[in-house]
Design a protein around this motif. Structure first.
Motif, PDB file in Angstrom:
ATOM      1  N   GLY A 168       7.975   2.226  -9.967  1.00 19.63           N
ATOM      2  CA  GLY A 168       8.513   1.641 -11.183  1.00 19.63           C
ATOM      3  C   GLY A 168       8.677   0.135 -11.103  1.00 19.63           C
ATOM      4  O   GLY A 168       8.689  -0.555 -12.129  1.00 19.63           O
ATOM      5  N   ARG A 169       8.799  -0.377  -9.887  1.00 22.19           N
ATOM      6  CA  ARG A 169       8.951  -1.813  -9.698  1.00 22.19           C
ATOM      7  C   ARG A 169       8.699  -2.137  -8.226  1.00 22.19           C
ATOM      8  O   ARG A 169       8.399  -1.255  -7.428  1.00 22.19           O
ATOM      9  CB  ARG A 169      10.358  -2.280 -10.089  1.00 22.19           C
ATOM     10  N   GLY A 170       8.837  -3.390  -7.868  1.00 17.67           N
ATOM     11  CA  GLY A 170       8.779  -3.799  -6.468  1.00 17.67           C
ATOM     12  C   GLY A 170       7.434  -3.568  -5.810  1.00 17.67           C
ATOM     13  O   GLY A 170       6.379  -3.655  -6.431  1.00 17.67           O
ATOM     14  N   LEU A 171       7.487  -3.241  -4.519  1.00 20.41           N
ATOM     15  CA  LEU A 171       6.261  -3.090  -3.749  1.00 20.41           C
ATOM     16  C   LEU A 171       5.421  -1.925  -4.236  1.00 20.41           C
ATOM     17  O   LEU A 171       4.182  -1.983  -4.201  1.00 20.41           O
ATOM     18  CB  LEU A 171       6.589  -2.919  -2.260  1.00 20.41           C
ATOM     19  N   GLY A 172       6.062  -0.862  -4.694  1.00 20.70           N
ATOM     20  CA  GLY A 172       5.304   0.273  -5.213  1.00 20.70           C
ATOM     21  C   GLY A 172       4.460  -0.114  -6.404  1.00 20.70           C
ATOM     22  O   GLY A 172       3.273   0.257  -6.508  1.00 20.70           O
ATOM     23  N   LEU A 173       5.033  -0.867  -7.323  1.00 17.95           N
ATOM     24  CA  LEU A 173       4.290  -1.322  -8.494  1.00 17.95           C
ATOM     25  C   LEU A 173       3.151  -2.243  -8.094  1.00 17.95           C
ATOM     26  O   LEU A 173       2.036  -2.145  -8.630  1.00 17.95           O
ATOM     27  CB  LEU A 173       5.232  -2.028  -9.468  1.00 17.95           C
ATOM     28  N   GLU A 174       3.394  -3.123  -7.133  1.00 17.39           N
ATOM     29  CA  GLU A 174       2.336  -4.044  -6.707  1.00 17.39           C
ATOM     30  C   GLU A 174       1.183  -3.293  -6.052  1.00 17.39           C
ATOM     31  O   GLU A 174       0.009  -3.640  -6.259  1.00 17.39           O
ATOM     32  CB  GLU A 174       2.904  -5.085  -5.748  1.00 17.39           C
ATOM     33  N   MET A 175       1.485  -2.264  -5.275  1.00 25.02           N
ATOM     34  CA  MET A 175       0.406  -1.478  -4.676  1.00 25.02           C
ATOM     35  C   MET A 175      -0.360  -0.710  -5.741  1.00 25.02           C
ATOM     36  O   MET A 175      -1.592  -0.591  -5.681  1.00 25.02           O
ATOM     37  CB  MET A 175       0.972  -0.537  -3.609  1.00 25.02           C
ATOM     38  N   ALA A 176       0.359  -0.199  -6.742  1.00 29.25           N
ATOM     39  CA  ALA A 176      -0.312   0.504  -7.835  1.00 29.25           C
ATOM     40  C   ALA A 176      -1.242  -0.436  -8.587  1.00 29.25           C
ATOM     41  O   ALA A 176      -2.373  -0.065  -8.937  1.00 29.25           O
ATOM     42  CB  ALA A 176       0.730   1.110  -8.774  1.00 29.25           C
ATOM     43  N   LYS A 177      -0.785  -1.657  -8.860  1.00 30.82           N
ATOM     44  CA  LYS A 177      -1.642  -2.639  -9.532  1.00 30.82           C
ATOM     45  C   LYS A 177      -2.903  -2.915  -8.709  1.00 30.82           C
ATOM     46  O   LYS A 177      -4.012  -2.991  -9.260  1.00 30.82           O
ATOM     47  CB  LYS A 177      -0.877  -3.953  -9.722  1.00 30.82           C
ATOM     48  N   ALA A 178      -2.732  -3.081  -7.417  1.00 29.80           N
ATOM     49  CA  ALA A 178      -3.872  -3.407  -6.566  1.00 29.80           C
ATOM     50  C   ALA A 178      -4.879  -2.261  -6.525  1.00 29.80           C
ATOM     51  O   ALA A 178      -6.098  -2.488  -6.582  1.00 29.80           O
ATOM     52  CB  ALA A 178      -3.393  -3.743  -5.154  1.00 29.80           C
ATOM     53  N   LEU A 179      -4.398  -1.033  -6.435  1.00 32.93           N
ATOM     54  CA  LEU A 179      -5.297   0.113  -6.428  1.00 32.93           C
ATOM     55  C   LEU A 179      -6.057   0.215  -7.750  1.00 32.93           C
ATOM     56  O   LEU A 179      -7.257   0.508  -7.769  1.00 32.93           O
ATOM     57  CB  LEU A 179      -4.502   1.396  -6.172  1.00 32.93           C
ATOM     58  N   ALA A 180      -5.347  -0.022  -8.860  1.00 28.51           N
ATOM     59  CA  ALA A 180      -6.003   0.002 -10.164  1.00 28.51           C
ATOM     60  C   ALA A 180      -7.047  -1.107 -10.268  1.00 28.51           C
ATOM     61  O   ALA A 180      -8.147  -0.900 -10.791  1.00 28.51           O
ATOM     62  CB  ALA A 180      -4.965  -0.125 -11.276  1.00 28.51           C
TER      63      ALA A 180
END
Length: 260
Positions: free
Chosen positions: A23-35
């Motif tokens: 939902g935010r933080g490092l998890g969101l950044e990793m999701a963006k990068a994978l996308a």
């Protein structure tokens, strides 16, 4: 000259990824990068509204769609239902980024048995069970990437932080065990160990001049990590270029854990 017919490295086109705690933080950044690398990404968390905002942020940053899977990773039945829905909608699950974790910095003497058990359940038991369910799906299709987000706290310890440290060290051990158990099924298991990142969770510490002075001394690069600097590590471990990387902890800490 590069042959335009060859696949570009570190691409995840056709892959399906679930990122927990995104939902935010490092998890969101990793999701963006994978996308950005071409994966179809599903973000997980307990707050459905925040997940919709995260999915919209991914769309805005990458131009790609992102799905949501609101469930508590500690609820095994809900996790199973979510994984079944992903396979039903996308036909497969290729990447699990086990990112959910909570922090409770207190001396061991301040913990009750119940409080310690709760922290370990969230940081170790829940990702263990989710990895089990995901690995079964990946093994059946002959391909998968299990990526555990641990912490440098799994390798080095700060004072008055024992239960979290124990849980993260346990998660590292789990990753290594799964790297053995699922390798012949085409499923690799690796971890990312972040150091000090300037996330929303750490806003108070980032604003603390004394603590930032500590970061300047302890981190050879002399600064906090920027959240977007975690994403490429996830892309690498999820990619075909990491097909022979198995049982490894990729430390992303600016050199903090190698400094005397």
């Amino acid at each position: 000259m590069t042959d335009p017919t060859l696949p570009r490295p570190f691409r995840l086109d056709g892959r399906v990824a679930l990122v927990t705690g995104a939902g935010r933080g490092l998890g969101l950044e990793m999701a963006k990068a994978l996308a950005s690398a071409g994966a179809s990404v599903i973000v997980n968390g307990r707050d459905a509204g925040r997940l919709e905002e995260a999915a919209e942020a991914i769309r805005a940053a990458t131009g790609r769609q992102a799905g949501t899977a609101p469930f508590d990773v500690a609820d095994l039945d809900a996790a199973r239902e979510a994984l079944a829905a992903i396979v039903r909608d996308h036909g497969r699950l290729d990447i699990l980024v086990n990112n959910v974790g909570v922090r409770d910095r207190r001396p061991l003497s301040d913990f009750s048995a119940e409080e310690a058990a709760t922290l370990i359940a969230t940081n170790l038991v829940a990702p263990t069970m989710l990895a089990r369910e995901a690995a079964a799906l990946m093994a059946a299709q002959g391909h998968g990437r299990l990526i555990f987000v641990t912490s440098i706290a799994g390798h080095v310890a700060l004072p008055r932080d024992p239960v979290y440290t124990a849980a993260k060290a346990g998660l590292t051990g789990l990753m290594r065990a799964l790297a053995i158990d699922y390798a012949r099924a085409g499923v690799t298991s690796n971890a990312i160990a972040p150091g000090m990142f300037a996330t929303q969770t750490n806003e108070r510490l980032v604003a603390d001049a004394d603590f930032s002075a500590f970061v300047d001394v302890r981190v050879p690069l002399g600064r906090w990590g920027r959240p977007q600097e975690i994403g490429p590590a996830a892309v690498f471990l999820a990619s075909d270029e990491a097909s022979f990387v198995n049982g490894h902890v990729l430390v992303v800490d600016g050199g903090q854990t190698v400094r005397m």
